[in-house]
Motif scaffolding. Sequence first.
Motif, short mmCIF file in Angstrom:
data_model
loop_
_atom_site.label_atom_id
_atom_site.label_comp_id
_atom_site.label_asym_id
_atom_site.label_seq_id
_atom_site.Cartn_x
_atom_site.Cartn_y
_atom_site.Cartn_z
N THR A 95 31.46 -14.93 -18.76
CA THR A 95 30.96 -14.38 -20.03
C THR A 95 29.47 -14.04 -19.95
N LEU A 96 28.81 -14.38 -18.79
CA LEU A 96 27.38 -14.05 -18.66
C LEU A 96 27.22 -12.53 -18.55
N PRO A 97 26.08 -11.98 -19.04
CA PRO A 97 25.87 -10.53 -18.91
C PRO A 97 25.73 -10.13 -17.45
N LEU A 98 26.12 -8.88 -17.13
CA LEU A 98 26.05 -8.37 -15.75
C LEU A 98 24.61 -8.29 -15.29
N GLN A 99 24.35 -8.68 -14.06
CA GLN A 99 23.02 -8.52 -13.46
C GLN A 99 23.08 -7.37 -12.49
N GLU A 100 22.31 -6.30 -12.76
CA GLU A 100 22.29 -5.16 -11.84
C GLU A 100 21.43 -5.52 -10.64
N GLY A 101 21.78 -4.99 -9.47
CA GLY A 101 20.96 -5.18 -8.28
C GLY A 101 19.68 -4.39 -8.41
N PRO A 102 18.65 -4.74 -7.59
CA PRO A 102 17.36 -4.05 -7.71
C PRO A 102 17.46 -2.53 -7.52
N GLN A 103 18.41 -2.09 -6.68
CA GLN A 103 18.49 -0.65 -6.42
C GLN A 103 19.06 0.11 -7.60
N THR A 104 19.73 -0.60 -8.53
CA THR A 104 20.21 0.10 -9.73
C THR A 104 19.38 -0.26 -10.95
N ARG A 105 18.60 -1.37 -10.86
CA ARG A 105 17.83 -1.82 -12.01
C ARG A 105 16.56 -0.98 -12.18
N GLY A 106 15.99 -0.47 -11.07
CA GLY A 106 14.77 0.32 -11.14
C GLY A 106 15.00 1.64 -11.85
N ARG A 107 13.93 2.30 -12.23
CA ARG A 107 14.05 3.60 -12.88
C ARG A 107 13.12 4.62 -12.23
N ILE A 108 13.59 5.87 -12.17
CA ILE A 108 12.78 6.97 -11.65
C ILE A 108 11.95 7.53 -12.79
N HIS A 109 10.65 7.66 -12.55
CA HIS A 109 9.74 8.20 -13.58
C HIS A 109 10.14 9.65 -13.90
N PRO A 110 10.07 10.04 -15.19
CA PRO A 110 10.45 11.41 -15.56
C PRO A 110 9.72 12.49 -14.75
N ILE A 111 8.46 12.24 -14.36
CA ILE A 111 7.74 13.24 -13.55
C ILE A 111 8.43 13.41 -12.19
N SER A 112 8.77 12.28 -11.57
CA SER A 112 9.47 12.36 -10.27
C SER A 112 10.81 13.06 -10.44
N GLN A 113 11.51 12.71 -11.53
CA GLN A 113 12.81 13.32 -11.80
C GLN A 113 12.66 14.84 -11.92
N VAL A 114 11.66 15.30 -12.71
CA VAL A 114 11.50 16.74 -12.93
C VAL A 114 11.08 17.43 -11.62
N ILE A 115 10.24 16.78 -10.82
CA ILE A 115 9.87 17.37 -9.52
C ILE A 115 11.13 17.51 -8.64
N ASP A 116 11.99 16.48 -8.67
CA ASP A 116 13.24 16.57 -7.90
C ASP A 116 14.12 17.71 -8.41
N GLU A 117 14.14 17.89 -9.73
CA GLU A 117 14.95 18.97 -10.31
C GLU A 117 14.40 20.33 -9.88
N LEU A 118 13.06 20.49 -10.02
CA LEU A 118 12.42 21.76 -9.64
C LEU A 118 12.68 22.10 -8.19
N THR A 119 12.52 21.11 -7.32
CA THR A 119 12.67 21.41 -5.90
C THR A 119 14.12 21.74 -5.57
N ALA A 120 15.07 21.10 -6.28
CA ALA A 120 16.49 21.44 -6.04
C ALA A 120 16.74 22.90 -6.43
N ILE A 121 16.16 23.32 -7.55
CA ILE A 121 16.40 24.70 -8.02
C ILE A 121 15.77 25.71 -7.06
N PHE A 122 14.51 25.49 -6.70
CA PHE A 122 13.82 26.49 -5.87
C PHE A 122 14.28 26.43 -4.42
N ALA A 123 14.65 25.26 -3.94
CA ALA A 123 15.19 25.18 -2.57
C ALA A 123 16.45 26.02 -2.48
#
Length: 360
Positions: A95-123
């Motif tokens: 019944t304990l709440p799920l503990q996410e591992g560190p690789q799923t608990r972290g978050r990507i900053h919106p700036i990094s996300q948008v840079i990744d999006e831009l580079t995917a589009i232009f690449a």
Amino acid sequence: MTDIPTLERTLIGAVAAAADEAALEAVRVSALGKKGSVSELLKTLGAMTPEERREKGPLINGLRDRVNAAIAERKAKLEEKALAARLAAERVDVTLPLQEGPQTRGRIHPISQVIDELTAIFADMGFSIAEGPDIETDFYNFTALNFPAGHPARDMHDTFFLPPDDNGERKVLRTHTSPVQIRTMLGQKPPIRVIIPGRTYRCDSDQTHTPMFHQVEGLVIDKSSHIGHLKWILEEFCKAFFEVDQVKMRFRPSFFPFTEPSAEVDIQCSRKGGEIRFGEGDDWLEILGCGMVHPNVLRNCGLDPDEYQGFAWGMGIDRIAMLKYGMPDLRPFFEADVRWLSHYGFRPLDLPTLAGGLSS
Ligand code: 2NL
């Protein structure tokens, strides 16, 4: 001669009293080990007369068998007890709440996300990505970009200057990513198709400006690249980035020292109840500046304007991130508040791709 019934009582008592497997093993060694009390008794059988052996043999062997049996029984009990204790101690509370591992608990900053999006589009359109230094010379940041010495446009950039070096040269924090395009033109031959995302700096700070912010610029140089290509690229980019099928765009004449002609670009949007939507409605929102690369800039980079031409554009990453993801304030982008990041950040394994969707 040892009193067999007394020895048996003592041993059976010790077996029963053994609290764990180690204590039981000690009892076993004391009775049945090489020099154990029962083993010593068994050794006496060899020196006995046949009559004596017939009498004592069954008594001593019986003792050995019963002690062995008692030990085996006690061992099974102790093992069972140890297992029960371990099961109780290691019980999983489902019944304990799920503990996410560190690789799923972290978050990507919106700036990094948008840079990744831009580079995917232009690449996907065949562009490469270039980077350059944040600390620039006056030549790369201004002179090569057709800002004459003492030109008022230099002041408009609110430049951060570094203290003069030994040669009296004052380096700057780059006020735009354009110096990387200059470095690209000086370093490689056309055709050039490149985008440059990165940090930029201006001495400016209020609700919509931070001293450090992010830009992405694009540059295309070839023998016959023209403004029609520019319009197509920007339209495809806007549709892909804002994830809409159609978007109207408006090019308004403008001025930049490094492009001629120059334009500012608005995209169609609707504003209802503070929410902005793209590709619908009849409002306009400015998102970027662009133009044909000025012949002086081409010349400064060793390119003959009679042979080569091209276009460039630039936009603020922070601003398009705010627009796309509905963030009202720029300042929390750079405050490293984990609560803000866990609300607006992106899951690390959801990499933006054109095939899999940019934002999920
Ligand atoms: C804006 C406008 C722009 C460029 C950037 C550029 C770079 C070179 C040559 C010519 Cl090397 N142009 N970059 C051109 C037009 C506009 O940025 O509003 N940025 C936020």
